[in-house]
Design a protein around this motif. Structure first.
Motif, PDB file in Angstrom:
ATOM      1  N   CYS A  21       0.871  -1.175   0.000  1.00 40.42           N
ATOM      2  CA  CYS A  21       0.000   0.000   0.000  1.00 40.42           C
ATOM      3  C   CYS A  21       0.906   1.221   0.000  1.00 40.42           C
ATOM      4  O   CYS A  21       1.743   1.387   0.894  1.00 40.42           O
ATOM      5  N   LEU A  22       0.777   2.069  -1.020  1.00 45.04           N
ATOM      6  CA  LEU A  22       1.578   3.282  -1.135  1.00 45.04           C
ATOM      7  C   LEU A  22       0.650   4.491  -1.245  1.00 45.04           C
ATOM      8  O   LEU A  22      -0.208   4.533  -2.117  1.00 45.04           O
ATOM      9  N   SER A  23       0.850   5.442  -0.345  1.00 44.43           N
ATOM     10  CA  SER A  23       0.034   6.645  -0.370  1.00 44.43           C
ATOM     11  C   SER A  23       0.855   7.814   0.149  1.00 44.43           C
ATOM     12  O   SER A  23       1.505   7.711   1.186  1.00 44.43           O
ATOM     13  N   SER A  24       0.803   8.919  -0.573  1.00 44.05           N
ATOM     14  CA  SER A  24       1.497  10.120  -0.105  1.00 44.05           C
ATOM     15  C   SER A  24       0.608  10.920   0.844  1.00 44.05           C
ATOM     16  O   SER A  24       1.053  11.868   1.461  1.00 44.05           O
ATOM     17  N   ASN A  25      -0.657  10.520   0.981  1.00 45.03           N
ATOM     18  CA  ASN A  25      -1.593  11.219   1.849  1.00 45.03           C
ATOM     19  C   ASN A  25      -2.314  10.197   2.726  1.00 45.03           C
ATOM     20  O   ASN A  25      -3.355   9.671   2.350  1.00 45.03           O
ATOM     21  N   GLU A  26      -1.774   9.945   3.896  1.00 46.06           N
ATOM     22  CA  GLU A  26      -2.331   8.923   4.796  1.00 46.06           C
ATOM     23  C   GLU A  26      -3.730   9.284   5.296  1.00 46.06           C
ATOM     24  O   GLU A  26      -4.470   8.416   5.729  1.00 46.06           O
ATOM     25  N   SER A  27      -4.111  10.563   5.220  1.00 44.98           N
ATOM     26  CA  SER A  27      -5.451  10.952   5.682  1.00 44.98           C
ATOM     27  C   SER A  27      -6.541  10.400   4.767  1.00 44.98           C
ATOM     28  O   SER A  27      -7.713  10.400   5.136  1.00 44.98           O
ATOM     29  N   LEU A  28      -6.174   9.917   3.590  1.00 43.32           N
ATOM     30  CA  LEU A  28      -7.139   9.313   2.677  1.00 43.32           C
ATOM     31  C   LEU A  28      -7.264   7.800   2.877  1.00 43.32           C
ATOM     32  O   LEU A  28      -7.965   7.134   2.115  1.00 43.32           O
ATOM     33  N   LEU A  29      -6.598   7.287   3.892  1.00 40.26           N
ATOM     34  CA  LEU A  29      -6.674   5.862   4.201  1.00 40.26           C
ATOM     35  C   LEU A  29      -7.488   5.650   5.477  1.00 40.26           C
ATOM     36  O   LEU A  29      -7.518   6.513   6.359  1.00 40.26           O
ATOM     37  N   VAL A  30      -8.113   4.493   5.574  1.00 38.45           N
ATOM     38  CA  VAL A  30      -8.895   4.148   6.757  1.00 38.45           C
ATOM     39  C   VAL A  30      -7.990   3.975   7.969  1.00 38.45           C
ATOM     40  O   VAL A  30      -8.376   4.283   9.091  1.00 38.45           O
ATOM     41  N   MET A  31      -6.795   3.497   7.727  1.00 40.93           N
ATOM     42  CA  MET A  31      -5.785   3.284   8.778  1.00 40.93           C
ATOM     43  C   MET A  31      -4.411   3.466   8.148  1.00 40.93           C
ATOM     44  O   MET A  31      -4.303   3.515   6.922  1.00 40.93           O
ATOM     45  N   PRO A  32      -3.363   3.585   8.935  1.00 45.98           N
ATOM     46  CA  PRO A  32      -2.024   3.756   8.360  1.00 45.98           C
ATOM     47  C   PRO A  32      -1.683   2.634   7.369  1.00 45.98           C
ATOM     48  O   PRO A  32      -2.090   1.486   7.561  1.00 45.98           O
ATOM     49  N   SER A  33      -0.944   2.986   6.329  1.00 45.81           N
ATOM     50  CA  SER A  33      -0.648   2.028   5.264  1.00 45.81           C
ATOM     51  C   SER A  33       0.080   0.789   5.772  1.00 45.81           C
ATOM     52  O   SER A  33      -0.167  -0.308   5.286  1.00 45.81           O
ATOM     53  N   ASN A  34       0.947   0.945   6.770  1.00 46.79           N
ATOM     54  CA  ASN A  34       1.675  -0.239   7.279  1.00 46.79           C
ATOM     55  C   ASN A  34       0.738  -1.205   8.006  1.00 46.79           C
ATOM     56  O   ASN A  34       1.044  -2.385   8.133  1.00 46.79           O
ATOM     57  N   ASP A  74     -16.397   6.898   4.275  1.00 48.86           N
ATOM     58  CA  ASP A  74     -16.358   7.813   5.419  1.00 48.86           C
ATOM     59  C   ASP A  74     -15.041   7.605   6.156  1.00 48.86           C
ATOM     60  O   ASP A  74     -14.757   6.503   6.638  1.00 48.86           O
ATOM     61  N   LEU A  75     -14.254   8.662   6.218  1.00 45.09           N
ATOM     62  CA  LEU A  75     -12.950   8.639   6.866  1.00 45.09           C
ATOM     63  C   LEU A  75     -12.965   9.607   8.049  1.00 45.09           C
ATOM     64  O   LEU A  75     -13.853  10.454   8.142  1.00 45.09           O
ATOM     65  N   PRO A  76     -11.976   9.517   8.931  1.00 45.38           N
ATOM     66  CA  PRO A  76     -11.910  10.486  10.027  1.00 45.38           C
ATOM     67  C   PRO A  76     -11.874  11.940   9.529  1.00 45.38           C
ATOM     68  O   PRO A  76     -12.374  12.837  10.192  1.00 45.38           O
ATOM     69  N   SER A  77     -11.326  12.168   8.337  1.00 40.28           N
ATOM     70  CA  SER A  77     -11.249  13.521   7.777  1.00 40.28           C
ATOM     71  C   SER A  77     -12.538  13.940   7.082  1.00 40.28           C
ATOM     72  O   SER A  77     -12.632  15.050   6.572  1.00 40.28           O
ATOM     73  N   GLY A  78     -13.540  13.061   7.041  1.00 39.14           N
ATOM     74  CA  GLY A  78     -14.821  13.367   6.403  1.00 39.14           C
ATOM     75  C   GLY A  78     -15.161  12.339   5.335  1.00 39.14           C
ATOM     76  O   GLY A  78     -14.443  11.364   5.131  1.00 39.14           O
ATOM     77  N   GLU A 105      -8.701  10.051  -5.372  1.00 40.73           N
ATOM     78  CA  GLU A 105      -9.744  10.770  -4.655  1.00 40.73           C
ATOM     79  C   GLU A 105     -10.430  11.724  -5.632  1.00 40.73           C
ATOM     80  O   GLU A 105      -9.768  12.497  -6.328  1.00 40.73           O
ATOM     81  N   ILE A 106     -11.773  11.643  -5.733  1.00 38.36           N
ATOM     82  CA  ILE A 106     -12.522  12.444  -6.705  1.00 38.36           C
ATOM     83  C   ILE A 106     -13.632  13.272  -6.032  1.00 38.36           C
ATOM     84  O   ILE A 106     -14.605  13.654  -6.676  1.00 38.36           O
ATOM     85  N   THR A 107     -13.468  13.558  -4.754  1.00 37.18           N
ATOM     86  CA  THR A 107     -14.497  14.291  -4.014  1.00 37.18           C
ATOM     87  C   THR A 107     -14.816  15.625  -4.691  1.00 37.18           C
ATOM     88  O   THR A 107     -15.984  15.983  -4.842  1.00 37.18           O
ATOM     89  N   GLY A 108     -13.795  16.362  -5.101  1.00 40.18           N
ATOM     90  CA  GLY A 108     -14.009  17.650  -5.772  1.00 40.18           C
ATOM     91  C   GLY A 108     -14.769  17.498  -7.069  1.00 40.18           C
ATOM     92  O   GLY A 108     -15.668  18.291  -7.377  1.00 40.18           O
ATOM     93  N   ARG A 109     -14.436  16.487  -7.843  1.00 42.22           N
ATOM     94  CA  ARG A 109     -15.117  16.248  -9.112  1.00 42.22           C
ATOM     95  C   ARG A 109     -16.583  15.887  -8.888  1.00 42.22           C
ATOM     96  O   ARG A 109     -17.471  16.383  -9.588  1.00 42.22           O
ATOM     97  N   VAL A 110     -16.850  15.041  -7.896  1.00 40.05           N
ATOM     98  CA  VAL A 110     -18.224  14.647  -7.597  1.00 40.05           C
ATOM     99  C   VAL A 110     -19.031  15.868  -7.148  1.00 40.05           C
ATOM    100  O   VAL A 110     -20.173  16.055  -7.578  1.00 40.05           O
ATOM    101  N   ALA A 111     -18.427  16.718  -6.312  1.00 41.20           N
ATOM    102  CA  ALA A 111     -19.110  17.940  -5.871  1.00 41.20           C
ATOM    103  C   ALA A 111     -19.417  18.843  -7.056  1.00 41.20           C
ATOM    104  O   ALA A 111     -20.517  19.405  -7.157  1.00 41.20           O
ATOM    105  N   MET A 112     -18.465  18.987  -7.975  1.00 38.65           N
ATOM    106  CA  MET A 112     -18.672  19.810  -9.158  1.00 38.65           C
ATOM    107  C   MET A 112     -19.774  19.225 -10.047  1.00 38.65           C
ATOM    108  O   MET A 112     -20.632  19.955 -10.553  1.00 38.65           O
ATOM    109  N   GLU A 113     -19.778  17.921 -10.239  1.00 37.44           N
ATOM    110  CA  GLU A 113     -20.825  17.273 -11.037  1.00 37.44           C
ATOM    111  C   GLU A 113     -22.198  17.475 -10.402  1.00 37.44           C
ATOM    112  O   GLU A 113     -23.182  17.715 -11.104  1.00 37.44           O
ATOM    113  N   ASN A 114     -22.257  17.409  -9.062  1.00 41.85           N
ATOM    114  CA  ASN A 114     -23.522  17.643  -8.372  1.00 41.85           C
ATOM    115  C   ASN A 114     -23.985  19.085  -8.534  1.00 41.85           C
ATOM    116  O   ASN A 114     -25.181  19.340  -8.711  1.00 41.85           O
TER     117      ASN A 114
END
Length: 169
Positions: A21-34, A74-78, A105-114
């Motif tokens: 699991c590789l992520s530069s933004n751990e806040s987009l994960l349910v738990m730490p990648s390790n 649903d993540l801790p960050s929203g 992550e496509i939250t911005g795109r989904v919001a724009m489409e809505n």
């Protein structure tokens, strides 16, 4: 390079067990990648997201890829929307089939489409009201004008002196 991209990469086997699991933004994960490595999707994702992942693995095992599958998490960050693509790969040191999940992550795109959908609905509603208004106004203007034109015709055809006839025409 992989740590610098904004997407999340998972290497998964046919059973859904995560090997990397590789992520530069751990806040987009349910738990730490390790903590994700060595687990199955079903251990940390909601049932509906796990079902989407498992269906994508089956599709990719048959076709080689599965693309553009959106899901909400649903993540801790929203609440975030994601889209993943999956590709089948053969590891050199094993005969086991593995898959690469590229998750974006496509939250911005989904919001724009809505917002676009909402604006379109508002424009359609405004157009409907405009059409109704114009139809009503046309009727409201046409009805009294018909009476005025009719009475004008009657007056013109009656015995009018020259100045009265000039006013009518």
């Amino acid at each position: 390079i992989l740590e610098a991209i904004p997407d999340i990469l998972f290497e998964v086997d046919i059973e859904g067990k995560i090997h990397q699991c590789l992520s530069s933004n751990e806040s987009l994960l349910v738990m730490p990648s390790n903590e994700i490595v060595g687990r199955y999707f079903s251990e940390f994702l909601p049932a509906e997201v796990t079902a989407i992942c498992n269906a994508a693995i089956l599709e990719a095992s048959e076709k080689g890829t599965s693309n553009g599958i959106p899901y909400k998490l649903d993540l801790p960050s929203g609440t975030h929307w994601f889209e993943f693509s999956i590709a089948k790969m053969q590891k050199n040191d094993s005969h086991a089939t593995h898959f690469i999940f590229l998750t974006r992550e496509i939250t911005g795109r989904v919001a724009m489409e809505n917002e676009i959908k909402k604006a379109k609905e508002q424009a359609e509603t405004a157009n409907k009201y405009k059409s109704e208004f114009l139809a009503n106004m046309s009727h409201e203007i046409r009805t009294p004008l018909n009476g005025i034109i009719g009475f004008s015709q009657l007056l013109i055809n009656s015995n009018l002196d020259a100045s009265q006839l000039e006013f009518m025409t």
